[in-house]
Design an enzyme around this catalytic site. Structure first.
Site, PDB file in Angstrom:
ATOM      1  CG  HIS A 175     -29.291  51.359 -20.113  1.00  0.00           C
ATOM      2  ND1 HIS A 175     -28.123  51.833 -19.590  1.00  0.00           N
ATOM      3  CD2 HIS A 175     -30.254  52.241 -19.733  1.00  0.00           C
ATOM      4  CE1 HIS A 175     -28.338  52.945 -18.924  1.00  0.00           C
ATOM      5  NE2 HIS A 175     -29.623  53.218 -19.001  1.00  0.00           N
ATOM      6  CG  HIS A 221     -27.921  56.107 -22.135  1.00  0.00           C
ATOM      7  ND1 HIS A 221     -29.150  55.806 -22.684  1.00  0.00           N
ATOM      8  CD2 HIS A 221     -28.103  56.055 -20.789  1.00  0.00           C
ATOM      9  CE1 HIS A 221     -30.041  55.587 -21.729  1.00  0.00           C
ATOM     10  NE2 HIS A 221     -29.425  55.725 -20.552  1.00  0.00           N
ATOM     11  CG  HIS A 233     -25.412  47.856 -12.183  1.00  0.00           C
ATOM     12  ND1 HIS A 233     -24.413  48.634 -11.643  1.00  0.00           N
ATOM     13  CD2 HIS A 233     -26.466  48.681 -12.353  1.00  0.00           C
ATOM     14  CE1 HIS A 233     -24.845  49.877 -11.499  1.00  0.00           C
ATOM     15  NE2 HIS A 233     -26.094  49.925 -11.929  1.00  0.00           N
ATOM     16  CG  HIS A 246     -28.743  59.585 -21.789  1.00  0.00           C
ATOM     17  ND1 HIS A 246     -28.100  59.192 -20.632  1.00  0.00           N
ATOM     18  CD2 HIS A 246     -27.847  60.315 -22.495  1.00  0.00           C
ATOM     19  CE1 HIS A 246     -26.854  59.644 -20.646  1.00  0.00           C
ATOM     20  NE2 HIS A 246     -26.683  60.336 -21.757  1.00  0.00           N
ATOM     21  CD  GLU A 274     -32.088  56.431 -18.127  1.00  0.00           C
ATOM     22  OE1 GLU A 274     -30.905  56.833 -18.151  1.00  0.00           O
ATOM     23  OE2 GLU A 274     -32.389  55.228 -18.129  1.00  0.00           O
TER      24      GLU A 274
END
Length: 437
Positions: free
Chosen positions: A336, A372, A293, A366, A342
């Protein structure tokens, strides 16, 4: 208010960072000289500078306007209440070391225009030193009538979630619907008219370097947001000669003045400091076609840089409909902890990393190094999904990502629509590691 000098249909010129010119009346633009002794048609020449005069050519932002009256024709500014439109630095409460999530902010019960209905969620940096950004939600149930605004502190990036906005600016008007974004330059005057009974959305107030397209590096010359898809308005002007109010966002506070005519009286203009809109469906998403990803930075639409290459004052990142094809790969975002902070919003649909709880109009935050990732239901589903090509549809999430920690306002932390049980979405993970022995 007379709008007889607006085009009957919406015409746009496309581009980002280019230089444009437009005139609502033929012959209004001077030829070969920006400020001749007498501007054409009895107009006044006025320069709006969005960068230092000596900034490098490819960073210099300015627009020449030719208007019916100078913008200097205004009365003394007087302080008015800020309401819920707050500004960095935010020192009213300690920043909690917690993941945070909110349901949508309720619409105002009383009549509220775009300025009155603003509610600040969180921010960082310092408006006085021109660093950082602040994120708000806007809520409006009436148009701005004989009331205009200008933001002297920073540019404004609007992400509509519901309701149509008709944004009248000094350079023309933009018709903006959910699924599009609009960027209003610092220092430009505007008013917001509603195309529906109400409007709700997100707004990033950027104090730092102006947003621009990110560099593409190994991606090459095409991909992500293409310059040709950004649209700017054609010249249009208002001829109102009755008293109006102008609200100025200055050093984190709201000030108001009056003048005897509309400030949107620019008949012609040329330059590159322009309002613009962008249809997010034109974003060319890039992703893995083998395995793993990719980092969310692959979805950056606009970036506000810093003096450290690759480290953003603020990135605007989207998660649009797209194909997932990676082999032997956990396809939602993995767990991560990130040095960048964020703040996310959802325009419509479902975000692929959350099974429930993150709803259109809501916000999640976050901050730096807080762990999270997907909730337990999403993890189980994605871990056992058949890895055939799959298209994510009916989804449009976005993220404001910053090198600075977002500091929530006291009002946001105390809001009834804040989800007190957000941490519980990570409660139900099982340990599959075999017991020793």
């Amino acid at each position: 208010m007379s709008t007889s000098n607006y085009p009957h249909s919406f015409h746009y010129m496309s581009g980002f960072g280019n230089r444009f010119e437009s005139e609502a009346v033929a012959g209004a633009l001077p030829v070969g000289q920006n400020s001749p002794q007498r501007a054409p048609l009895g107009l006044y020449a006025e320069l709006l500078s969005g960068a230092a005069f000596t900034a490098p050519r490819d960073h210099n932002l300015r627009t020449w306007m030719y208007r019916r009256r100078p913008s200097a024709m205004q009365r003394e500014m007087r302080r008015i209440p800020n309401g819920n439109w707050l500004s960095a630095p935010f020192n009213e409460v300690e920043v909690p070391a917690n993941r945070l999530r909110w349901n949508p902010w309720p619409m105002p019960q009383e009549p509220a225009d775009f300025v009155d209905g603003m509610a600040t969620v969180a921010g960082n940096g310092d408006v006085g030193t021109q660093t950082g950004c602040t994120v708000h939600v806007y809520r409006a149930n009436r148009s701005m009538e004989d009331r205009y605004a200008v933001n002297s502190d920073g540019e404004m990036l609007l992400v509509p979630q519901s309701g149509t906005l008709i944004i009248h600016t000094e350079l023309g008007k933009l018709h903006v619907t959910p699924g599009e974004i609009v960027l209003l330059p610092r220092g430009m005057r505007w008013r917001v008219e509603l195309g529906d009974a109400s409007a709700y959305g997100y707004m990033c107030e950027n104090y730092g370097a102006p947003f621009r397209l990110p560099e593409l590096g190994p991606i090459g010359s095409n991909g992500l947001a293409n310059a040709r898809d950004f649209q700017v308005p054609v010249a249009a002007f208002e001829e109102s000669d009755r008293p109006v109010r102008i609200v100025n966002r200055f050093m984190g506070n709201l000030w108001e003045t009056t003048q005897s005519h509309s400030p949107l009286d620019v008949v012609a203009w040329h330059g590159n400091l322009v309002p613009m809109k962008y249809d997010l469906t034109r974003f060319m998403a890039v992703g893995s076609i083998s395995f793993d990803h990719p980092d969310p930075s692959i979805n950056t639409v606009l970036t506000s840089g810093t003096d450290t290459p690759g480290v953003a004052n603020c990135d605007f990142v989207i998660f649009p409909p797209r194909w997932l094809v990676a082999e032997n790969t956990f396809r939602p975002p993995w767990f991560h902890r990130n040095v960048m902070s964020e703040l996310m919003g959802l325009v419509h649909g479902v975000y692929d990393a959350k099974a429930e709880g993150f709803v259109p109009g809501g916000v999640s935050l976050h901050n730096c190094m807080l762990p999270h990732g997907p909730d337990a239901s999403t993890f189980e589903r994605a871990s056992h999904a058949e890895l055939a090509p799959h298209k994510l549809e009916d989804t449009l999430a976005f993220m404001f990502e910053s090198r600075h920690v977002f500091r929530p306002t006291a009002a946001a932390l105390e809001a009834a629509h804040r989800q007190d049980n957000y941490d519980s979405v990570w409660d139900d993970f099982n340990s599959y590691f075999p017991a020793a022995g």
